[in-house]
Motif scaffolding. Structure first.
Motif, mmCIF file in Angstrom:
data_model
loop_
_atom_site.group_PDB
_atom_site.id
_atom_site.type_symbol
_atom_site.label_atom_id
_atom_site.label_comp_id
_atom_site.label_asym_id
_atom_site.label_seq_id
_atom_site.Cartn_x
_atom_site.Cartn_y
_atom_site.Cartn_z
ATOM 1 N N UNK A 1 0.863 -1.039 -0.020
ATOM 2 C CA UNK A 1 0.034 -0.070 0.074
ATOM 3 C C UNK A 1 0.812 1.361 0.081
ATOM 4 N N UNK A 2 1.739 1.297 0.799
ATOM 5 C CA UNK A 2 2.811 2.479 0.802
ATOM 6 C C UNK A 2 3.739 2.526 -0.460
ATOM 7 N N UNK A 3 3.935 1.463 -0.934
ATOM 8 C CA UNK A 3 4.711 1.414 -2.262
ATOM 9 C C UNK A 3 3.844 1.838 -3.418
ATOM 10 N N UNK A 4 2.747 1.497 -3.455
ATOM 11 C CA UNK A 4 1.907 2.364 -4.379
ATOM 12 C C UNK A 4 1.551 3.625 -4.270
ATOM 13 N N UNK A 5 1.405 4.137 -3.161
ATOM 14 C CA UNK A 5 1.320 5.804 -2.922
ATOM 15 C C UNK A 5 2.457 6.254 -3.380
ATOM 16 N N UNK B 1 8.691 3.534 -14.205
ATOM 17 C CA UNK B 1 7.857 3.670 -12.947
ATOM 18 C C UNK B 1 6.500 3.012 -13.185
ATOM 19 N N UNK B 2 5.956 3.121 -14.227
ATOM 20 C CA UNK B 2 4.545 2.676 -14.518
ATOM 21 C C UNK B 2 4.833 0.757 -14.539
ATOM 22 N N UNK B 3 5.905 0.400 -14.889
ATOM 23 C CA UNK B 3 5.940 -0.843 -14.848
ATOM 24 C C UNK B 3 6.151 -1.469 -13.532
ATOM 25 N N UNK B 4 7.003 -0.693 -12.598
ATOM 26 C CA UNK B 4 7.054 -1.052 -11.371
ATOM 27 C C UNK B 4 5.580 -0.970 -10.489
ATOM 28 N N UNK B 5 4.702 0.149 -11.031
ATOM 29 C CA UNK B 5 3.505 0.436 -10.306
ATOM 30 C C UNK B 5 2.567 -0.943 -10.337
ATOM 31 N N UNK B 6 2.437 -1.448 -11.848
ATOM 32 C CA UNK B 6 1.827 -2.798 -12.189
ATOM 33 C C UNK B 6 2.347 -3.936 -11.433
ATOM 34 N N UNK B 7 3.523 -3.880 -11.153
ATOM 35 C CA UNK B 7 4.270 -5.003 -10.582
ATOM 36 C C UNK B 7 3.812 -4.802 -8.954
ATOM 37 N N UNK B 8 3.475 -3.772 -8.430
ATOM 38 C CA UNK B 8 3.083 -3.754 -7.257
ATOM 39 C C UNK B 8 1.658 -4.243 -6.938
ATOM 40 N N UNK B 9 0.880 -3.836 -8.030
ATOM 41 C CA UNK B 9 -0.607 -4.261 -8.250
ATOM 42 C C UNK B 9 -0.776 -5.729 -8.077
ATOM 43 N N UNK B 10 0.105 -6.275 -9.092
ATOM 44 C CA UNK B 10 -0.016 -7.795 -9.343
ATOM 45 C C UNK B 10 0.505 -8.475 -8.046
ATOM 46 N N UNK B 11 1.341 -7.967 -7.213
ATOM 47 C CA UNK B 11 1.845 -8.470 -5.924
ATOM 48 C C UNK B 11 0.482 -8.384 -4.967
ATOM 49 N N UNK B 12 -0.101 -7.252 -5.152
ATOM 50 C CA UNK B 12 -1.041 -7.050 -3.981
ATOM 51 C C UNK B 12 -2.131 -8.171 -4.336
ATOM 52 N N UNK B 13 -2.597 -8.330 -5.702
ATOM 53 C CA UNK B 13 -3.784 -9.322 -6.177
ATOM 54 C C UNK B 13 -3.145 -10.528 -5.744
ATOM 55 N N UNK B 14 -2.085 -10.907 -5.856
ATOM 56 C CA UNK B 14 -1.488 -12.355 -5.652
ATOM 57 C C UNK B 14 -1.215 -12.725 -3.980
ATOM 58 N N UNK B 15 -0.739 -11.831 -3.228
ATOM 59 C CA UNK B 15 -0.284 -12.065 -1.898
ATOM 60 C C UNK B 15 -1.237 -11.732 -1.011
ATOM 61 N N UNK B 16 -1.800 -10.434 -1.392
ATOM 62 C CA UNK B 16 -2.979 -9.874 -0.295
ATOM 63 C C UNK B 16 -4.348 -10.178 -0.666
ATOM 64 N N UNK B 17 -4.600 -10.793 -2.114
ATOM 65 C CA UNK B 17 -5.993 -11.018 -2.494
ATOM 66 C C UNK B 17 -6.867 -9.736 -2.612
ATOM 67 N N UNK B 18 -6.193 -8.591 -3.163
ATOM 68 C CA UNK B 18 -6.798 -7.391 -3.052
ATOM 69 C C UNK B 18 -7.218 -7.448 -4.655
ATOM 70 N N UNK B 19 -8.766 -7.107 -4.903
ATOM 71 C CA UNK B 19 -9.034 -7.098 -6.339
ATOM 72 C C UNK B 19 -8.481 -5.496 -6.801
ATOM 73 N N UNK B 20 -7.695 -5.650 -7.802
ATOM 74 C CA UNK B 20 -7.112 -4.565 -8.503
ATOM 75 C C UNK B 20 -7.865 -3.877 -9.499
#
Length: 688
Positions: free
Chosen positions: A134-138, A155-174
């Motif tokens: 969450x902090x990384x995304x901000x 930066x956009x690629x890194x942002x998409x990687x953060x969203x993918x990690x949220x979806x995989x490990x925190x089960x956040x629907x992004x």
């Protein structure tokens, strides 16, 4: 300057390069990327002025560019008085980040008073490694909005990687995040990295088909991007595609296509990629496919998960999953001590996690220590009440395996949140029925019906449970108890004739008058009769009558069938079979039905007389049998054949008791007696 630098050692100070020329050399080497040569020039400057802050800063940068992070960090710590914390903070944090000292890097960045863009970039990377998504995304959203340079795509690629990690490990629907990326930031899947990250996010949501499409798009974009470079070989392209193919194989594995998944996994391993994290994940996935089969291959693959640096390439949950699989593999390979050691270590690292306890319990069961396994599970359930349901289900399974079905039912009924579930009710009723405890089974059904009556009245599950309870009671002869359930069902659906018939049947044992009253609600026979055209039915292809083979029935036979329909048909007697050598002119032997031993003419089996006694007794001794066989010693030896005009000799006493040839046993009768007994005919025991 080159000539002066190449002078002899005795040239003195006259040949030494000036500080200005050294700085020029440093600047020129830095622009050309020759940081090794630039470092030599900086060291010469520091020999002249050892506390030059700019020279020290340049030395740190050169060491970082050459990959000497420990040496660069040592220079920073040695010259803390000269190098201020704000001026050298980025380089210090970067060295700590590259040395996997993530917590130290975080403290260094947070200690800086003014955050620059490059510090924010590094801060985002540190937050990602610490899995603070969450902090990384901000941080990345702020960078993309407030910076304009050549690194926007990264930066956009890194942002998409953060969203993918949220979806995989925190089960956040992004979903909203993707909308933000596409609309607010103008981000599209224009690069294979972005398509790959989008696929990872889809996998986290369980949308495997969409994920496969994104991976195929990423593969096409990657091939297209790399093929434009003439220096890139096909092997380089395959190495770059390895991570995409690995994710494709993972989707195949999730879909149950294990053969396709194994094929892709093995192809990637043959390429020998340099990414130890990718190899570890692939090896772990192959082990999960093998399970308790092909353990020798799993033992080989598990070595790839122990490679150096793996712990810095994977997330905590990935590393945890690998350790779990190591413990399971130890159990499958009968390494009991290793299994207990690994599972105990995992439990100490994650005391709230259920899987280490289950592995220990499974290993104890393999060692026939069921009681100890149940005690271990009970202890964990007491310490973690929020996971008691899963633990109690496992305990019930162990009790069933031990044959203690009643105790298993008691454990299942103690799970409050599952007692009313249809699956639990079905299991309990089945188990109680197996134990022939019908009262307890009815009690389980009654409690479930009462729960639904209170919280979900007249719901489909409620009515279904009432129906099953009524059927169960009727099946076990509890018609009186089934009346209330049947009445409730009939009230809900008065047109249900089947339920009404069951209700009338139940009332017939309790209240006959009530049964008569209810029977009036049954439809008339005319209403229930089927309107069928018999002629049309007989003429149809599906109702063809086929007569059995045989003669046409005569009037006499028809009368017999009508008058004597209940009389059984008499069985025809079969004619007896005669032997092959039967002669009607010869009177049969009256004793042919008796066994051979019981017949009057049977003289017993002849004891086999030895034809000669040669070789018996002492050496050189002559026996009487040998003298009798000598024809020259007999007084008058009869001729071998009758001569003309002579009379045949009278039979001697030895031949007087001979049985006629017809009654003689064949040669070798003793050897073939058993075979003859097996081939006896059904008509009788003896021959004619």
């Amino acid at each position: 300057m080159a000539a002066g630098a190449g002078g002899g050692s005795g040239a003195g100070g006259a040949g030494a390069p000036s500080v200005a020329s050294l700085w020029s050399e440093v600047n020129r080497c830095g622009q050309s990327g020759d940081f090794g040569r630039a470092l030599k020039s900086v060291n010469k400057i520091l020999q002249i002025s050892k506390d030059d802050a700019t020279a020290l800063h340049c030395k740190v940068v050169c060491l970082i560019q050459n990959g000497s992070f420990k040496e660069a960090l040592s220079v920073i710590h040695t010259h803390t008085k000269v190098l201020s914390s704000d001026s050298i903070a980025f380089e210090k944090a970067y060295c700590e980040y590259r040395l996997n000292r993530i917590e130290n890097a975080m403290k260094t960045i947070e200690g800086v008073s003014q955050q620059t863009n490059k510090l924010k970039e590094l801060y985002g990377q540190v937050l990602y490694r610490l899995e603070r998504y969450d902090d990384c995304l901000a941080v990345y959203r702020d960078l993309i909005r407030n910076s304009q340079d050549d690194y926007e795509e990264e930066r956009k690629t890194n942002l998409s990687a953060v969203i993918a990690a949220q979806s995989t490990w925190e089960k956040v629907v992004p979903v909203r995040m993707f909308c933000f990326l596409q609309e607010d930031l103008g981000l599209q899947e224009g690069t294979y990295e972005l398509s790959y990250n989008a696929a990872c996010a889809f996998i986290g949501q369980g949308k495997l088909n969409e994920a496969m499409k994104s991976l195929q798009k990423a593969e096409d974009l990657c091939r297209q991007s790399l093929s434009e470079d003439s220096d890139v070989t096909e092997e380089d392209i395959e190495a770059e595609l390895a991570i995409i193919h690995g994710q494709m194989a993972y989707i195949f594995q999730l879909q149950g296509h294990t053969e396709e998944a194994l094929q892709l996994y093995n192809q990637i391993i043959k390429l020998k990629p340099t990414d130890v994290g990718l190899l570890a994940v692939i090896a772990n996935n192959i082990i999960t496919i093998n399970k308790d089969q092909n353990v020798f291959d799993s033992k080989k693959k598990v070595k790839l998960t122990n490679a150096e640096g793996v712990e810095h390439k994977l997330s905590k949950k990935q590393l945890q999953a690998i350790e779990f699989n190591k413990a399971l593999l130890a159990m499958f390979t009968n390494q009991a001590d290793q299994c207990h050691k690994l599972s105990s270590s995992l439990q100490s690292q994650s005391p709230e996690h259920l899987l280490p306890v289950l592995i220990q319990a499974a290993q104890l069961c393999r060692e026939k220590q069921h009681t100890k396994a149940i005690e271990l599970l009970q202890e964990f359930a007491d310490q973690h009440p929020e996971k008691a349901a899963e633990i109690k289900l496992t305990m019930a399974q162990l009790k069933v395996a031990q044959g203690s079905v009643t105790k298993a039912c008691m454990i299942l009924r103690s799970i409050e949140e599952l007692r009313h579930k249809p699956g639990m009710v079905s299991a309990l009723v089945t188990m109680y029925s197996h134990e022939e405890d019908i009262d307890s089974a009815i009690e389980v059904l009654t409690q479930a019906i009462e729960w639904y009556q209170e919280f979900q009245p007249k719901s489909p599950v409620h009515l279904s449970l009432i129906r099953e309870a009524a059927n169960f009671k009727l099946k076990h002869g509890r018609k009186k108890e089934a009346i209330s359930d049947l009445e409730e069902l009939w009230k809900q659906n008065p047109d249900d004739v089947h339920t009404l018939a069951q209700l009338i049947s139940a009332y017939s044992l309790v209240d006959a008058e009530k049964a008569k009253v209810l029977s009036k609600h049954l439809p008339s026979s005319d209403a229930m009769s089927l309107k069928v055209d018999v002629d049309a039915l007989e003429n149809s292809h599906g109702a063809t009558y086929v007569r059995k083979k045989g003669g046409k029935p005569t009037p006499e036979n028809q009368q017999k069938e009508q008058g004597q329909g209940d009389v059984k048909k008499k069985k025809k007697k079969k004619k007896g079979k005669l032997p092959k050598n039967y002669d009607p002119k010869v009177t049969p032997d009256p004793e042919r039905w008796l066994p051979m031993r019981e017949r009057s003419y049977y003289r017993g089996r002849k004891k086999g007389k030895k034809k000669d006694q040669i070789g018996k007794g002492t050496q050189g001794a002559m026996t009487t049998a040998s003298s009798e066989l000598d024809a020259s010693k007999t007084a008058s030896s009869p001729p071998t054949s009758p001569r003309p005009g002579t009379v045949t000799a009278v039979p001697s006493a030895s031949t007087a008791n001979m049985i006629p040839p017809r009654h003689q046993k064949p040669v070798g009768a003793a050897a073939t007696k058993k075979k003859q007994q097996q081939k006896k005919k059904k008509g009788g025991k003896g021959g004619w």
